[in-house]
Design an enzyme around this catalytic site. Structure first.
Site, mmCIF file in Angstrom:
data_model
loop_
_atom_site.group_PDB
_atom_site.id
_atom_site.type_symbol
_atom_site.label_atom_id
_atom_site.label_comp_id
_atom_site.label_asym_id
_atom_site.label_seq_id
_atom_site.Cartn_x
_atom_site.Cartn_y
_atom_site.Cartn_z
ATOM 1 N N ASP A 163 51.328 90.209 -4.262
ATOM 2 C CA ASP A 163 51.945 90.242 -2.929
ATOM 3 C C ASP A 163 53.197 91.112 -2.945
ATOM 4 O O ASP A 163 54.112 90.890 -3.739
ATOM 5 C CB ASP A 163 52.307 88.808 -2.518
ATOM 6 C CG ASP A 163 52.568 88.663 -1.023
ATOM 7 O OD1 ASP A 163 52.934 89.654 -0.377
ATOM 8 O OD2 ASP A 163 52.406 87.536 -0.516
ATOM 9 N N SER A 186 51.836 82.254 4.549
ATOM 10 C CA SER A 186 52.623 83.272 5.234
ATOM 11 C C SER A 186 53.473 82.589 6.312
ATOM 12 O O SER A 186 54.165 81.628 6.011
ATOM 13 C CB SER A 186 51.709 84.356 5.802
ATOM 14 O OG SER A 186 52.423 85.498 6.204
ATOM 15 N N HIS A 226 49.088 90.532 -0.211
ATOM 16 C CA HIS A 226 49.465 89.349 0.560
ATOM 17 C C HIS A 226 48.263 88.628 1.177
ATOM 18 O O HIS A 226 48.213 87.400 1.177
ATOM 19 C CB HIS A 226 50.437 89.767 1.669
ATOM 20 C CG HIS A 226 50.928 88.645 2.528
ATOM 21 N ND1 HIS A 226 51.712 87.615 2.045
ATOM 22 C CD2 HIS A 226 50.738 88.380 3.853
ATOM 23 C CE1 HIS A 226 52.001 86.777 3.020
ATOM 24 N NE2 HIS A 226 51.416 87.206 4.123
#
Length: 371
Positions: A321, A153, A351
């Site tokens: 995601d 991320s 995610h």
């Protein structure tokens, strides 16, 4: 007479330390004097400094990747630790709290030169700025180049920025669950979160220190974010339309007395948890740093930008995601020199699978990134 001397081992692995890296001129025009970086390390740096690995945390993550000498569980235990893919018996592992954070690095709650918290005066710090700051800490630690830099991320965006900003200092780079730049949709989600905080009556323009904390705004921001961190299938499968017993969403003589669905209770819980551990201004500062993410800024096309790097890349995505779509990872891989695969984490969660299911990639990481 024999005297027995008891030696006390000072904890050093997985314990927060602090380093001053001096003043930082910022990409957007601001300036931070005498920046402090909080960091943790695990393992031992070898004589030539060639076994160092940097693990970059995600948006609200801390530096505590794995346990070390503390009993506190880390947030990526499946990835790092003795015998793990990032083996702390083999590698010297470093994690650094991003500038703007609230886990020990200089951020909005830190004292400004006048002794009061920076608050509303804290400048925009881009991910590129944070990379420059981290390079200074690496110098202090005696790390000329990283064996690998990796993250998921926002941590993956930071790793990517490292590989392009300091190509000679990154030998391997793992970019997980993030693309080459924040998209318009990702910026839109982020703006909704920062606005939720700014519109809290207690925010006071960012100068709330010493007064009521903007808890409601921060909790709302977390709710918005968490919806993007989980997939529709995950939320439906866990909660569906079930009420949060003993409450009832369909029995109330007025709207204010309505009970909650289970999914509402879950989001309330996530928001309240973050309020207990995070600063609202830091949430804004780091979120806007992530909004700034664009590895190509000022560098040309994506292919031209990535050609600057000398690193071996490992790209991965979560198949479900809906915040950072796998297609963004595929675009990144296609632009890299050579034939770079996108490794897929198969997880219905969405995610957050980059955190909870990273163990799925253990063999691939050992084979392709950390041989």
């Amino acid at each position: 007479m024999t005297v027995t001397v008891t030696r006390t081992t000072v904890p050093e692995h997985g314990i927060v330390r602090y380093a001053s890296i001096g003043g930082l001129e910022l990409e957007a025009g601001g300036y931070l004097p005498d920046v402090t970086l909080a960091y943790e390390t695990w393992g031992t740096l070898n004589a030539d400094g060639s076994n160092a690995i940097l693990i970059e945390h995600a948006l609200t993550g801390s530096t505590h990747v794995t346990r070390g000498d503390s009993d506190e569980p880390g947030w990526w235990e499946q990835l790092a630790g003795p015998g793990a893919p990032v083996d702390t018996d083999r590698f010297f592992v470093v994690s650094i709290n991003i500038v703007g954070g609230c886990y020990g690095s200089t951020g909005p709650s830190s004292p400004a030169p006048d002794g009061t918290p920076w608050g509303s005066r804290f400048p925009l710090v881009t991910l590129r700025d944070s990379t420059v700051a981290e390079a200074r800490l690496a110098d202090q630690l005696g790390i000329g180049s990283w064996y690998a830099v990796l993250g998921g991320s926002m941590g993956g965006a930071r790793a990517l920025e490292w590989a392009v900003t300091y190509p000679e200092r990154v030998k391997r780079c793992a970019v997980i669950s993030v693309g080459a730049a924040s998209t318009a949709e990702q910026i839109a989600f982020a703006q909704a979160q920062t606005l939720a905080i700014r519109q809290d009556p207690n925010f006071n323009g960012g100068d709330y220190y010493g007064g009521p904390f903007p808890e409601d705004g921060l909790a709302l921001a977390r709710r918005i974010a968490h919806i993007t961190y989980r997939s529709a299938a995950e939320l439906e499968g866990r909660f569906g339309r079930e009420p949060q017993a003993p409450e009832s969403p369909l029995q109330a003589d007025c709207l204010s007395a309505r009970g909650r669905y289970q999914v509402e209770s879950y989001l309330d819980h996530q928001g309240n948890k973050l309020v207990q551990r995070f600063d609202a201004n830091s949430y804004i500062a780091i979120t806007e740093a992530l909004m700034s993410h664009d590895v190509c800024r000022g560098r040309g096309t994506l292919a031209e930008t990535l050609a600057r790097s000398e690193a071996r890349f490992f790209i991965a995505a979560v198949d479900s995601d809906r915040l950072y779509f796998p297609s963004q990872s595929q675009e990144l891989a296609r632009a890299l020199p050579g034939d770079v695969d996108v490794h897929l984490i198969q997880a219905p969660i969405g995610h957050d699978g980059f955190l909870t299911e990273i163990g799925q990639l253990g063999n691939q990481l050992r084979q392709h990134l950390l041989p």
